[in-house]
Design a protein around this motif. Structure first.
Motif, PDB file in Angstrom:
ATOM      1  N   ASP A  65       0.804  -1.223   0.000  1.00 21.41           N
ATOM      2  CA  ASP A  65       0.000   0.000   0.000  1.00 21.41           C
ATOM      3  C   ASP A  65       0.839   1.276   0.000  1.00 21.41           C
ATOM      4  O   ASP A  65       0.319   2.364   0.232  1.00 21.41           O
ATOM      5  CB  ASP A  65      -0.928   0.014   1.218  1.00 21.41           C
ATOM      6  N   LYS A  66       2.133   1.147  -0.265  1.00 21.46           N
ATOM      7  CA  LYS A  66       3.042   2.293  -0.315  1.00 21.46           C
ATOM      8  C   LYS A  66       3.061   3.073   0.996  1.00 21.46           C
ATOM      9  O   LYS A  66       3.270   4.279   1.019  1.00 21.46           O
ATOM     10  CB  LYS A  66       2.672   3.222  -1.486  1.00 21.46           C
ATOM     11  N   SER A  67       2.844   2.373   2.072  1.00 21.48           N
ATOM     12  CA  SER A  67       2.846   2.988   3.393  1.00 21.48           C
ATOM     13  C   SER A  67       4.269   3.327   3.813  1.00 21.48           C
ATOM     14  O   SER A  67       5.242   2.735   3.328  1.00 21.48           O
ATOM     15  CB  SER A  67       2.221   2.026   4.405  1.00 21.48           C
ATOM     16  N   ASP A  68       4.401   4.266   4.750  1.00 26.38           N
ATOM     17  CA  ASP A  68       5.708   4.591   5.307  1.00 26.38           C
ATOM     18  C   ASP A  68       5.949   3.823   6.600  1.00 26.38           C
ATOM     19  O   ASP A  68       6.787   4.192   7.407  1.00 26.38           O
ATOM     20  CB  ASP A  68       5.828   6.100   5.553  1.00 26.38           C
ATOM     21  N   MET A  69       5.218   2.726   6.788  1.00 23.96           N
ATOM     22  CA  MET A  69       5.320   1.912   7.993  1.00 23.96           C
ATOM     23  C   MET A  69       6.042   0.600   7.705  1.00 23.96           C
ATOM     24  O   MET A  69       5.723  -0.097   6.744  1.00 23.96           O
ATOM     25  CB  MET A  69       3.926   1.597   8.544  1.00 23.96           C
ATOM     26  N   ALA A  70       7.018   0.266   8.537  1.00 28.20           N
ATOM     27  CA  ALA A  70       7.651  -1.049   8.492  1.00 28.20           C
ATOM     28  C   ALA A  70       6.854  -1.980   9.400  1.00 28.20           C
ATOM     29  O   ALA A  70       6.606  -1.664  10.566  1.00 28.20           O
ATOM     30  CB  ALA A  70       9.103  -0.958   8.960  1.00 28.20           C
ATOM     31  N   TRP A  71       6.468  -3.145   8.860  1.00 23.58           N
ATOM     32  CA  TRP A  71       5.540  -4.052   9.548  1.00 23.58           C
ATOM     33  C   TRP A  71       6.277  -5.355   9.864  1.00 23.58           C
ATOM     34  O   TRP A  71       6.617  -6.119   8.959  1.00 23.58           O
ATOM     35  CB  TRP A  71       4.343  -4.308   8.646  1.00 23.58           C
ATOM     36  N   ILE A  72       6.499  -5.596  11.135  1.00 18.08           N
ATOM     37  CA  ILE A  72       7.270  -6.756  11.599  1.00 18.08           C
ATOM     38  C   ILE A  72       6.334  -7.783  12.233  1.00 18.08           C
ATOM     39  O   ILE A  72       5.501  -7.434  13.073  1.00 18.08           O
ATOM     40  CB  ILE A  72       8.348  -6.320  12.609  1.00 18.08           C
ATOM     41  N   ILE A  73       6.493  -9.035  11.840  1.00 23.41           N
ATOM     42  CA  ILE A  73       5.733 -10.149  12.414  1.00 23.41           C
ATOM     43  C   ILE A  73       6.633 -10.931  13.359  1.00 23.41           C
ATOM     44  O   ILE A  73       7.775 -11.255  13.017  1.00 23.41           O
ATOM     45  CB  ILE A  73       5.235 -11.115  11.317  1.00 23.41           C
ATOM     46  N   VAL A  74       6.144 -11.246  14.575  1.00 20.55           N
ATOM     47  CA  VAL A  74       6.873 -12.105  15.502  1.00 20.55           C
ATOM     48  C   VAL A  74       5.957 -13.241  15.946  1.00 20.55           C
ATOM     49  O   VAL A  74       4.744 -13.182  15.791  1.00 20.55           O
ATOM     50  CB  VAL A  74       7.390 -11.319  16.735  1.00 20.55           C
ATOM     51  N   ASP A  75       6.557 -14.275  16.506  1.00 20.78           N
ATOM     52  CA  ASP A  75       5.805 -15.421  17.037  1.00 20.78           C
ATOM     53  C   ASP A  75       6.497 -15.880  18.305  1.00 20.78           C
ATOM     54  O   ASP A  75       7.524 -16.563  18.250  1.00 20.78           O
ATOM     55  CB  ASP A  75       5.751 -16.548  16.000  1.00 20.78           C
ATOM     56  N   ILE A  76       5.970 -15.480  19.466  1.00 21.74           N
ATOM     57  CA  ILE A  76       6.616 -15.792  20.737  1.00 21.74           C
ATOM     58  C   ILE A  76       5.620 -16.415  21.697  1.00 21.74           C
ATOM     59  O   ILE A  76       4.413 -16.406  21.457  1.00 21.74           O
ATOM     60  CB  ILE A  76       7.230 -14.527  21.385  1.00 21.74           C
ATOM     61  N   GLY A  77       6.128 -16.957  22.791  1.00 25.20           N
ATOM     62  CA  GLY A  77       5.284 -17.463  23.859  1.00 25.20           C
ATOM     63  C   GLY A  77       4.950 -16.364  24.851  1.00 25.20           C
ATOM     64  O   GLY A  77       5.418 -15.235  24.750  1.00 25.20           O
TER      65      GLY A  77
END
Length: 303
Positions: free
Chosen positions: A105-117
């Motif tokens: 979407d040409k956003s200026d946001m960096a989007w990070i995915i994590v998977d933790i307990g």
């Protein structure tokens, strides 16, 4: 189509709905140096927002850990990139690999995915540090799709970046814990990091990396250049970590990565030359591309 770049092989599709988004910020027990450096560069100071399923974890606590890890990774690191995001979104999933969501979407946001307990702060810091390394390396916008033959090298560099951050986080946690009476957890972070290093050291030994890096690369190049944080990239990250420790200013070169057409999808000689030129353009240290070329026995094109 949604694309990811992260700790494991590239995932081409994904669908999930964020269960909540938190926009508040926390300053609880934050070192004063954060305010000092926040005014100097975007990536160190941009707002962090949360999304996804964090279970019973308090947003304030999650952000506290993320802010501390960001500071541990970036404090005293000159941020040279002209492509830094204006926001960081960290989304928790209950399954799947950590990654950067290359949203279109040409956003200026960096989007990070994590998977933790639940409250697994060591794992959160480690995964976030790796993905933050990709953001530092300009691999957060929609066009930043990973590609052979050089993606393995970026993975190795950002993995070393995270391990360096964990060491600094552990020391800072013991001295000034983000949660009252929790200084002993600094030892748990240090142990978590050391376990990763032991595993990678065993890989390096089994691959023959402890001897001649040039021969290691020449003999196993086809396997090494497979995309992702493969076992060879994991082993090589200890060599890169040693460079970070010996020449701390060289880390700023990560901000000059991937600023050319083709990104990681070009031959390594050309990749190192483009990186060196990008460092010169941004007035960043050229030590890292030159040193890696020397270690791998690859002469940058044009030299």
């Amino acid at each position: 189509m949604k694309n990811f770049i992260g700790l494991t092989a590239t995932v081409q599709t994904f669908s999930a709905t964020a269960r909540w988004v938190g926009l508040e910020r926390t300053q609880t027990n934050m070192p004063k140096t954060l305010a000092t450096y926040a005014s100097r560069a975007a990536l160190l100071s941009v707002p962090i927002e949360l999304a996804g399923d964090w279970g019973r974890m308090l947003p304030r606590s999650v952000k506290n850990v993320l802010e501390r890890m960001r500071l541990a990774c970036l404090d005293h690191c000159r941020l040279v990139s002209d492509r830094q995001p204006r926001r960081l979104r960290i989304e928790e999933h209950t399954s799947g690999p950590p990654a950067i969501w290359l949203h279109p979407d040409k956003s200026d946001m960096a989007w990070i995915i994590v998977d933790i307990g639940e409250r697994d702060w060591s794992k959160l810091a480690y995964q976030f540090g790796h993905e933050l390394g990709h953001v530092l390396a300009n691999s957060w916008q929609a066009a930043a799709k990973p590609a052979a033959p050089c993606q393995w090298l970026e993975e190795s560099m950002v993995e070393a970046f995270s391990l360096r951050g964990l060491q600094r986080l552990a020391a800072g946690w013991k001295k000034s814990p983000p949660f009252a009476g929790d200084s002993a957890f600094g030892d748990a972070i240090a142990e978590y990091r050391q376990n990763i290093i032991h595993r990678y050291a065993a890989l390096a030994n089994g691959q023959g990396l402890n001897g001649d890096v040039t021969a290691w690369f020449a003999d196993q190049r086809r396997e090494i250049e497979m995309p992702g944080l493969n076992p060879f990239a994991q082993a090589m990250c200890l060599t890169i970590l040693a460079e970070y420790n010996q020449v701390p200013d060289c880390i700023e070169a990560l901000g000059a990565l991937n600023r050319w057409p083709g990104r990681s999808g070009i031959p390594i000689g050309e990749y190192l030359e483009r990186w060196k030129e990008s460092c010169a353009e941004l007035q960043a240290s050229q030590h890292l591309p030159l040193r890696l070329g020397e270690l791998l026995g690859v002469v940058p094109r044009g030299r």
